[in-house]
Write an enzyme that holds these catalytic residues in place. Structure first.
Site, PDB file in Angstrom:
ATOM      1  N   ARG A  49       0.791  -1.221   0.000  1.00 42.41           N
ATOM      2  CA  ARG A  49       0.000   0.000   0.000  1.00 42.41           C
ATOM      3  C   ARG A  49       0.823   1.269   0.000  1.00 42.41           C
ATOM      4  NH1 ARG A  49      -3.721  -3.242   1.958  1.00 42.41           N
ATOM      5  NH2 ARG A  49      -1.827  -4.199   2.712  1.00 42.41           N
ATOM      6  N   THR A  50       1.723   1.397   0.966  1.00 45.00           N
ATOM      7  CA  THR A  50       2.373   2.696   1.167  1.00 45.00           C
ATOM      8  C   THR A  50       3.242   3.060  -0.028  1.00 45.00           C
ATOM      9  OG1 THR A  50       2.306   2.270   3.526  1.00 45.00           O
ATOM     10  CG2 THR A  50       3.716   4.063   2.813  1.00 45.00           C
ATOM     11  N   LYS A  77      25.435  -4.342  -0.198  1.00 42.72           N
ATOM     12  CA  LYS A  77      26.865  -4.656  -0.351  1.00 42.72           C
ATOM     13  C   LYS A  77      27.686  -3.999   0.755  1.00 42.72           C
ATOM     14  CE  LYS A  77      26.702  -4.622  -5.414  1.00 42.72           C
ATOM     15  NZ  LYS A  77      27.163  -3.826  -6.546  1.00 42.72           N
ATOM     16  N   ARG A  99      11.267   3.947   3.652  1.00 44.12           N
ATOM     17  CA  ARG A  99      10.780   3.045   4.712  1.00 44.12           C
ATOM     18  C   ARG A  99      11.966   2.212   5.174  1.00 44.12           C
ATOM     19  NH1 ARG A  99       5.530  -0.842   4.708  1.00 44.12           N
ATOM     20  NH2 ARG A  99       4.648   1.148   5.347  1.00 44.12           N
ATOM     21  N   HIS A 127       4.757   6.407  11.518  1.00 47.61           N
ATOM     22  CA  HIS A 127       4.226   6.235  10.170  1.00 47.61           C
ATOM     23  C   HIS A 127       3.293   7.437   9.949  1.00 47.61           C
ATOM     24  CE1 HIS A 127       2.956   4.536   6.514  1.00 47.61           C
ATOM     25  NE2 HIS A 127       2.661   3.303   6.883  1.00 47.61           N
TER      26      HIS A 127
HETATM   27  C1  NCD Z   1       1.394  -0.752   8.177  1.00 50.39           C
HETATM   28  C2  NCD Z   1       2.883  -0.607   8.290  1.00 50.39           C
HETATM   29  O1  NCD Z   1       3.630  -1.022   7.412  1.00 50.39           O
HETATM   30  O2  NCD Z   1       3.280  -0.037   9.293  1.00 50.39           O
HETATM   31  N1  NCD Z   1       0.928  -0.891   6.882  1.00 50.39           N
HETATM   32  C3  NCD Z   1       0.754   0.222   6.124  1.00 50.39           C
HETATM   33  O3  NCD Z   1       1.643   1.014   5.957  1.00 50.39           O
HETATM   34  N2  NCD Z   1      -0.473   0.420   5.606  1.00 50.39           N
HETATM   35  C4  NCD Z   1       0.791  -1.680   9.125  1.00 50.39           C
HETATM   36  C5  NCD Z   1       1.254  -3.107   9.173  1.00 50.39           C
HETATM   37  O4  NCD Z   1       2.221  -3.505   8.555  1.00 50.39           O
HETATM   38  O5  NCD Z   1       0.588  -3.844   9.890  1.00 50.39           O
END
Ligand code: NCD
Length: 293
Positions: A49-50, A77, A99, A127
């Site tokens: 999703r993100t 590496k 991320r 997040h």
């Molecule tokens: C979440 C995350 O990666 O923190 N997902 C997201 O970004 N929609 C929640 C999760 O992984 O449970």
């Protein structure tokens, strides 16, 4: 230089400003506000999703997206974060979305680069765009009237960066947050706590369910996820015909976090959250990139 590492990077007034843009961007029309800009995405942890939400957002504003393939990047590496950052920066991106499984890495990266860094989730820490889209979704549902509304966060709160960011942001906007979890998933923050889901639901106007973050557990916490589900799954039997909305950041463990039936119920706003997420990320990219122009 402005970054979006935690929700604290934005004032309440700025967030309401972002929400105005978000509302407009919900029409899904392409715009050329970021024409000629490049957004680099670098995700050291899995995401569906993100990552796709940020990339869709950038493209809808006419920015070019450069996705760094981490499995092929030189950090595998042994390159240091500093060198990865310096090299990314030398390519002159307009923004970097990152991320990482370790808390604090996007914050560190931000110190080395000359463009805004947007945190797409770091360890258990934060997040911010998820919390912003959750707040936006709640405000939209209640037509702005959210002060004093009661929200329960249900599940693996202790290991969830979504919960961490939401606790900070939602309480800032006057939402009453109650934590509902078994003791080993309960964090030590100073908020009302409840160890029984039915008692939590009784008080809730909003339910935010979370996935058990099994990848972050050192030892298995429940005999099986089924055991956990029998105590904490949001089911029709539990919510009955109660007037409530249900949120989940995804990915959903079906019938463990939320039952199939409740996911399909009109009180579940899970797909609305995904739609709103693209528009929120458009607004955030627009703000940070254009402010830095
Ligand atoms: C979440 C995350 O990666 O923190 N997902 C997201 O970004 N929609 C929640 C999760 O992984 O449970």
């Amino acid at each position: 230089m402005r970054h979006l590492i935690t929700t604290k990077d934005l004032s309440n007034a700025e967030i309401l400003g972002l929400f105005k843009d978000t509302e407009e961007f919900l029409d899904e029309r392409p715009r050329s506000l970021l024409k000629g800009k490049t957004v680099t995405t670098i995700f050291f942890e899995n995401s569906t999703r993100t990552l796709s939400s940020f990339e869709t957002a950038a493209q809808r504003l006419d920015a070019k997206v450069l996705r760094l393939d981490v499995s092929r990047s030189s950090s595998s590496k042994g390159e240091t974060l500093y060198d990865t950052a310096a090299n990314l920066d030398a390519m002159g991106p307009s923004a970097i979305v990152m991320r990482h499984s370790k808390s604090g890495v996007p914050f560190k990266l931000a110190r080395y680069v000359n463009c805004p860094v947007l945190n797409g989730g770091d360890g258990k820490h934060a997040h911010p765009t998820q919390a912003l889209l959750d707040l936006f979704t709640i405000r939209k549902h209640f037509k702005g009237d959210i002060e004093g509304k009661t929200l329960i966060i249900v599940g693996d709160i202790k290991n969830s960066r979504v919960a961490a960011s939401n606790i900070k942001l939602l309480t800032r906007f006057g939402i009453r947050v109650i934590l509902v979890a078994p003791p080993h998933f309960m964090p030590t923050v100073n908020l009302p706590k409840c160890y029984n889901l039915d008692e939590g639901i009784e008080q809730a106007e909003i339910i935010m369910s979370l996935r058990t973050q099994t990848e972050r557990h050192e030892t298995q916490m429940y005999g099986s996820l089924k055991d956990y589900a029998s105590d904490f799954c949001i089911t029709k039997e539990r919510i009955k015909d109660k007037k409530v909305i249900i949120l989940h950041p995804g990915p959903v463990h079906r019938n463990i976090d939320i039952s199939d039936e409740v996911l399909a119920d009109e009180r579940s706003l899970v797909l609305k959250q995904v739609k709103n997420g693209v528009a929120i990320r458009m607004a955030a990219l627009k703000k940070l990139i254009l402010e830095n122009d």
